[in-house]
Design an enzyme around this catalytic site. Structure first.
Site, PDB file in Angstrom:
ATOM      1  N   ARG A  48       0.878  -1.106   0.017  1.00 11.72           N
ATOM      2  CA  ARG A  48       0.256  -0.033  -0.037  1.00 11.72           C
ATOM      3  C   ARG A  48       0.895   1.250   0.209  1.00 11.72           C
ATOM      4  O   ARG A  48       0.738   2.277  -0.411  1.00 11.72           O
ATOM      5  CB  ARG A  48      -0.906  -0.286   1.138  1.00 11.72           C
ATOM      6  CG  ARG A  48      -1.877   1.310   1.006  1.00 11.72           C
ATOM      7  CD  ARG A  48      -2.785   1.585   2.345  1.00 11.72           C
ATOM      8  NE  ARG A  48      -3.162   0.570   3.423  1.00 11.72           N
ATOM      9  CZ  ARG A  48      -2.256   0.638   5.108  1.00 11.72           C
ATOM     10  NH1 ARG A  48      -1.002   1.961   4.558  1.00 11.72           N
ATOM     11  NH2 ARG A  48      -1.768  -0.352   5.118  1.00 11.72           N
ATOM     12  N   TYR A 101     -17.769  15.711 -15.754  1.00 10.97           N
ATOM     13  CA  TYR A 101     -18.043  14.545 -15.401  1.00 10.97           C
ATOM     14  C   TYR A 101     -18.869  14.917 -14.344  1.00 10.97           C
ATOM     15  O   TYR A 101     -18.766  14.514 -13.635  1.00 10.97           O
ATOM     16  CB  TYR A 101     -16.313  13.894 -15.346  1.00 10.97           C
ATOM     17  CG  TYR A 101     -16.611  12.278 -14.694  1.00 10.97           C
ATOM     18  CD1 TYR A 101     -17.426  11.580 -16.104  1.00 10.97           C
ATOM     19  CD2 TYR A 101     -16.293  12.031 -13.476  1.00 10.97           C
ATOM     20  CE1 TYR A 101     -17.817  10.136 -15.692  1.00 10.97           C
ATOM     21  CE2 TYR A 101     -16.463  10.543 -13.452  1.00 10.97           C
ATOM     22  CZ  TYR A 101     -17.148   9.632 -14.460  1.00 10.97           C
ATOM     23  OH  TYR A 101     -17.632   8.058 -14.545  1.00 10.97           O
ATOM     24  N   ASP A 173      -8.171  18.617 -14.786  1.00 12.13           N
ATOM     25  CA  ASP A 173      -8.913  16.578 -14.813  1.00 12.13           C
ATOM     26  C   ASP A 173      -8.421  17.412 -16.588  1.00 12.13           C
ATOM     27  O   ASP A 173      -8.849  17.173 -17.724  1.00 12.13           O
ATOM     28  CB  ASP A 173     -10.214  16.916 -14.628  1.00 12.13           C
ATOM     29  CG  ASP A 173     -10.587  15.287 -14.711  1.00 12.13           C
ATOM     30  OD1 ASP A 173      -9.946  15.006 -15.639  1.00 12.13           O
ATOM     31  OD2 ASP A 173     -11.650  15.330 -14.489  1.00 12.13           O
ATOM     32  N   LYS A 198      -8.954   6.387 -19.344  1.00 12.53           N
ATOM     33  CA  LYS A 198      -9.255   6.683 -20.475  1.00 12.53           C
ATOM     34  C   LYS A 198      -7.983   6.229 -21.349  1.00 12.53           C
ATOM     35  O   LYS A 198      -7.920   5.334 -21.559  1.00 12.53           O
ATOM     36  CB  LYS A 198      -9.935   7.695 -20.194  1.00 12.53           C
ATOM     37  CG  LYS A 198     -10.700   7.610 -18.815  1.00 12.53           C
ATOM     38  CD  LYS A 198     -11.906   6.959 -19.661  1.00 12.53           C
ATOM     39  CE  LYS A 198     -13.031   7.005 -18.210  1.00 12.53           C
ATOM     40  NZ  LYS A 198     -13.534   8.112 -17.232  1.00 12.53           N
TER      41      LYS A 198
HETATM   42  C1  LIG Z   1     -13.952   8.693 -16.298  1.00 15.97           C
HETATM   43  C2  LIG Z   1     -13.489  10.064 -15.784  1.00 15.97           C
HETATM   44  C3  LIG Z   1     -13.538  10.732 -13.988  1.00 15.97           C
HETATM   45  C4  LIG Z   1     -13.570   9.081 -13.248  1.00 15.97           C
HETATM   46  O1  LIG Z   1     -12.509   8.749 -13.515  1.00 15.97           O
HETATM   47  P1  LIG Z   1     -12.992   6.774 -13.028  1.00 15.97           P
HETATM   48  O2  LIG Z   1     -11.492   5.946 -13.763  1.00 15.97           O
HETATM   49  O3  LIG Z   1     -13.957   6.626 -13.629  1.00 15.97           O
HETATM   50  O4  LIG Z   1     -13.116   6.770 -11.457  1.00 15.97           O
HETATM   51  C5  LIG Z   1     -12.856  11.420 -13.900  1.00 15.97           C
HETATM   52  N1  LIG Z   1     -12.872  12.990 -14.688  1.00 15.97           N
HETATM   53  C6  LIG Z   1     -13.094  12.393 -16.376  1.00 15.97           C
HETATM   54  C7  LIG Z   1     -13.223  13.433 -17.304  1.00 15.97           C
HETATM   55  C8  LIG Z   1     -13.514  11.362 -17.146  1.00 15.97           C
HETATM   56  O5  LIG Z   1     -13.580  11.777 -18.350  1.00 15.97           O
END
Ligand SMILES: *Cc1c(COP(=O)(O)O)cnc(C)c1O
Length: 382
Positions: A48, A101, A173, A198
């Site tokens: 961890r 999101y 983000d 992603k």
């Molecule tokens: C998918 C996504 C998230 C969240 O991420 P997870 O891996 O699904 O927890 C946050 N911000 C954006 C822009 C996203 O597309």
């Protein structure tokens, strides 16, 4: 400093000194033998706290984003939560975009707000609107650019200036752009967050998240919370993301090539009422995007004539495009945000049009993607 792809392929990834293994090993272990109590080998004690495969990923991500420290998490939302719990206390105020999101908004609105964090929304494309929301207790400005799902563009340098002036932190983000297309830290942001699920992973086979920072004190805060809260990326998940990063540059170029062609195709359809893509001259954020992004990326949203009924029919009518949530993989995905990814913001200020369709343009052959969309549009025409 080497070029992007050289860094992506080599940073944090020296061949193994014992075997020469070119690819970093998946250290699927929870604990490490100590040579006498406290005799840790290279600091490894418990996975961890630290794991060599995760370390390789974290080092690579930090270099790709122009930061000093990277942190890998079990999901994008776990990464976001570590930032929020790390830097906010009850009574603090944050500003977030009015187009975000859905899961991010839910985390702010349904988890942190009840714990005493004040949240206000501002139009992400207008730095002045963000400045107007600053309060004495504001600690954080959070932006997404491009936004999910409306592809809004924030001017990162302008918002960073607002943040600096007010003495608050700016979080970006960077999921939609990926580190290849845009590096918010070099534009003045303090913290970059990714859903590595992603584009970083890129193959729709892993859920993960990451935070990258430049400042040593912030690094200590995030590092402490990563270990104290424990939502770390596992060794195999870390390895998958690390492998994905190696091809990020070539994938993003192809995603962008294909998306430009799909956007042009949609623009030429008389039954498509609006196309949201930062690569189009008509997009209000086009100039800012052209300045801060290497290419416009692989995400497109559009509105279709015929309302929600047609939109729902259309996303179910494609063959090459897969109906599904998520984005950023090699395969093209299509979805209906109002009923799927953004269902959690229905009825709020972040609700999205019900005739909106979001496309994650993959790296298949553009001709096949366009032919499939054309057929689905024709088939669902009333
Ligand atoms: C998918 C996504 C998230 C969240 O991420 P997870 O891996 O699904 O927890 C946050 N911000 C954006 C822009 C996203 O597309």
């Amino acid at each position: 400093m080497t070029g992007f792809s050289t860094t992506a392929i080599h940073a944090g990834q020296e061949p193994d000194p014992r075997t020469g293994s070119v690819v970093p090993a998946i250290y699927q272990t929870s604990t490490y033998k100590q040579d006498g109590v406290g005799g840790l080998r290279e600091g490894y004690e418990y996975s961890r706290s630290a794991n060599p495969t995760r370390d390789a990923l974290q080092e690579c991500l930090a270099e790709l984003e122009g930061g000093t420290k990277g942190f890998a998490f079990a999901s994008g939302l776990a990464a976001e939560d570590a930032i929020l719990r790390g830097v906010l206390k009850p009574g603090d105020h944050v500003i977030i975009p009015n187009d975000a999101y859905g899961g991010t908004f839910r985390l702010f609105d349904k988890v942190h707000r009840p714990w005493g964090v004040e949240v206000s929304l501002a139009k992400v494309s207008q730095a002045d609107a963000i400045r107007g929301e600053i309060r004495p207790n504001t600690k954080l400005i959070w932006i997404e650019t491009p936004t999910n799902p409306l592809l809004g563009i924030a001017d990162i340098e302008a918002v960073a200036a607002v943040a600096r002036e007010a003495g608050v932190l700016l979080v970006v983000d960077n999921t939609f752009a990926s580190p290849y297309l845009q590096n918010p830290l070099t534009l003045g942001a303090d913290i970059v967050v990714h859903s590595t699920t992603k584009y970083c992973g890129g193959h729709s086979d892993v859920v993960g998240g990451a935070v990258v920072v430049r400042d040593a004190e912030l690094a200590d805060t995030i590092g402490f919370h990563q270990n104290a809260m424990g939502a770390v990326a596992g060794p195999f998940d870390s390895w998958l993301v690390l492998r994905g990063l190696k091809t990020l540059a070539v994938r993003m170029e192809r995603h962008s090539d294909n998306a430009e062609r799909v956007a042009d195709f949609l623009l030429g359809r008389d039954d498509v009422t609006h196309v949201y893509y930062p690569g189009l001259d008509s997009h209000p954020g086009h100039d800012v995007a052209a300045q801060q992004m290497r290419r416009p990326g692989g995400m497109i949203s559009f509105q279709v004539a015929g309302g929600q009924r047609r939109a729902l029919d259309l996303v179910g009518a494609t063959q090459v495009w897969t109906l599904g949530e998520s984005l950023g993989g090699v395969e093209s995905l299509i979805e209906h945000p109002a009923k799927m990814t953004h269902a959690s913001v229905a009825g709020t200020e972040l609700a999205v049009p019900d005739d909106l369709i979001r496309c994650s343009v993959g790296i298949e052959d553009a001709d096949d993607l366009i032919a499939d969309l054309a057929e689905a549009l024709d088939r669902t025409r009333g």
